[in-house]
Write a protein that holds these residues in place. Sequence first.
Motif, PDB file in Angstrom:
ATOM      1  N   CYS A 170       0.811  -1.234   0.000  1.00 38.57           N
ATOM      2  CA  CYS A 170       0.000   0.000   0.000  1.00 38.57           C
ATOM      3  C   CYS A 170       0.843   1.282   0.000  1.00 38.57           C
ATOM      4  O   CYS A 170       1.944   1.300   0.541  1.00 38.57           O
ATOM      5  CB  CYS A 170      -0.884   0.027   1.240  1.00 38.57           C
ATOM      6  SG  CYS A 170      -1.929  -1.417   1.372  1.00 38.57           S
ATOM      7  N   GLU A 199       4.753   2.142   5.244  1.00 41.01           N
ATOM      8  CA  GLU A 199       5.547   2.318   6.479  1.00 41.01           C
ATOM      9  C   GLU A 199       5.347   3.717   7.055  1.00 41.01           C
ATOM     10  O   GLU A 199       5.725   3.991   8.185  1.00 41.01           O
ATOM     11  CB  GLU A 199       7.030   2.040   6.206  1.00 41.01           C
ATOM     12  CG  GLU A 199       7.741   3.028   5.268  1.00 41.01           C
ATOM     13  CD  GLU A 199       7.492   2.758   3.785  1.00 41.01           C
ATOM     14  OE1 GLU A 199       6.625   1.928   3.460  1.00 41.01           O
ATOM     15  OE2 GLU A 199       8.184   3.397   2.949  1.00 41.01           O
ATOM     16  N   SER A 249       3.885   4.478  -6.301  1.00 38.54           N
ATOM     17  CA  SER A 249       4.598   5.216  -7.351  1.00 38.54           C
ATOM     18  C   SER A 249       5.034   4.294  -8.492  1.00 38.54           C
ATOM     19  O   SER A 249       5.056   3.063  -8.345  1.00 38.54           O
ATOM     20  CB  SER A 249       5.837   5.870  -6.748  1.00 38.54           C
ATOM     21  OG  SER A 249       6.746   4.853  -6.362  1.00 38.54           O
ATOM     22  N   GLU A 404       4.884  13.711 -11.944  1.00 36.23           N
ATOM     23  CA  GLU A 404       3.838  13.859 -10.930  1.00 36.23           C
ATOM     24  C   GLU A 404       4.390  14.713  -9.785  1.00 36.23           C
ATOM     25  O   GLU A 404       5.478  14.446  -9.288  1.00 36.23           O
ATOM     26  CB  GLU A 404       3.472  12.462 -10.411  1.00 36.23           C
ATOM     27  CG  GLU A 404       2.382  12.468  -9.374  1.00 36.23           C
ATOM     28  CD  GLU A 404       2.034  11.058  -8.893  1.00 36.23           C
ATOM     29  OE1 GLU A 404       2.953  10.232  -8.724  1.00 36.23           O
ATOM     30  OE2 GLU A 404       0.847  10.797  -8.681  1.00 36.23           O
TER      31      GLU A 404
END
Length: 519
Positions: A170, A199, A249, A404
């Motif tokens: 995630c 994390e 990412s 981005e």
Amino acid sequence: PAIFALRSSHFSTAAEPSSKQGSPPSVPNLIGGSFVKSQSSASIDVINPATQEVVSQVPLTTNEEFKAAVSAAKQAFQSWRHTPVTARQRVMFKLQELIRRDIDKLALNITTEQGKTLKDAHGDVFRGLEVVEHACGTATLQMGEYVSNVSNGIDTYSIREPLGVCAGICPFNFPAMIPLWMFPLAVTCGNTFVLKPSEKDPGASVILAELAMEAGLPDGVLNIVHGTNDIVNAICDDEDIKAVSFVGSNTAGMHIYSRASAKGKRVQSNMGAKNHAIVMPDASADATLNALVAAGFGAAGQRCMALSTVVFVGGSKSWENKLVEAAKALKVSAGTEPDADLGPVISKQAKERICKLIQSGVESGARLLLDGRNIAVRGYEHGNFIGPTILSNVTADMECHKEEIFGPVLLCSEADSLEEAISFVNRNKYGNGASIFTTSGVAARKFQTEIEAGQVGINVPIPVPLPFFSFTGNKASFAGDLNFYGKAGVNFFTQIKTVTQQWKNLPGSGVVNLAMPTS
Ligand code: NAD
């Protein structure tokens, strides 16, 4: 504050407030139904991005603990796969009720660890909750197919079966929604799961797992491990893990996609974005302006569906002035402050990266209409805040447009026609979302047909599909074949077995026919 109000008797120390312990709580692993403190000597601080306080410490789960989690999931699969689908769905019915009960606690955890406003954190939980609601009725999506008498006395049918142990990795930006995109559907399809939260904000995953167990999910069906690159590589390489869901990412996503695929696993990888809005001159002014500000700066731009670039067709000047006024009026503060519109970005490093991209825009010729880089937020002087920032005259080849930014930065550009605007958007490598604002059906239909984005909004700024559809990024925003949630999600978490059966009295002719059977 005691972020992990663990009810599990196996991990009593984490329930103690940090002030009593003198050190922040350690985030537990979940292995075979027990929340256990990792034996690892290495950990990472989970930091409140508004204050820099250490909220908790997330361990780098050891290899032995990881193996134990996979082994628990493998063992639990043997009985869970045979648990009737209605019973599996009922756990989801209970889970959605418990998430509603504890939504405030989840939201507070999210705001503390991730920084978004409490209201936005509620939205984070709610959009995940909708996937749990959908999982309550996925039995129909798991139905197979049947053709009778495909040959004389022979019928063929296909069954959708679970894969086995699946894993999820995630990102930080939706600490509740993204885990909920993953494990509810996976386990309702009969799989067992190993979850690796971000994390940076693992707390919501731990709370959700507690709730799932309270809802009746048997031991070992959902496990949690922690860490960064090493544990992710261990997930990609493990022989017993059959599928990997990733959101994050492009650097991590493409690495995971190729490494896990090379080991024969299914992978669905949702990655980065550069979402554009095309604003036509006939667009409804107030509604469009509100949409641009909300979707550009909400969650401090840290949404994979945030609108990061606007292309004004037929002149931008009148729009830009109003945009700057509206953006200036937004309140930047800690997410726990009731009047905050946007909170901090996740880390000092993220702030640095965002500021560098803003600077690169300025240096390559963009005009800085609003600069939020040096914002001071009273009472939260150490927070990673960036105020709303607007750059105009942005061209397609500028670094700030190609990459981005993932911060509260809105880029503005101009085009003479809809064709030119569409081609500007399509030149970008990402293809997550794109929206048009117009009152012309003809323009909207042309945009829908020609735009190269997976999720299209027509007068809708953040077109994230509800769970009966799927999340359908394309181009560099997605790798894999089967998208998250909806029908595609169920297909991802199931494999097809096709059965051909013959039930008739066979005449013992004594003839052996070695030719390929034909009907
Ligand atoms: P990230 O890639 O840094 O981290 C995501 C996960 O990958 C984390 O669990 C992390 O531990 C792990 N990871 C990071 N680098 C790794 C590496 N080199 N090798 C192995 N594992 C690695 O992403 P993030 O910063 O947490 O999240 C932000 C990104 O996620 C943005 O690009 C955003 O667009 C994207 N995102 C996409 C969607 C979508 O649905 N398309 C949704 C949310 C976020």
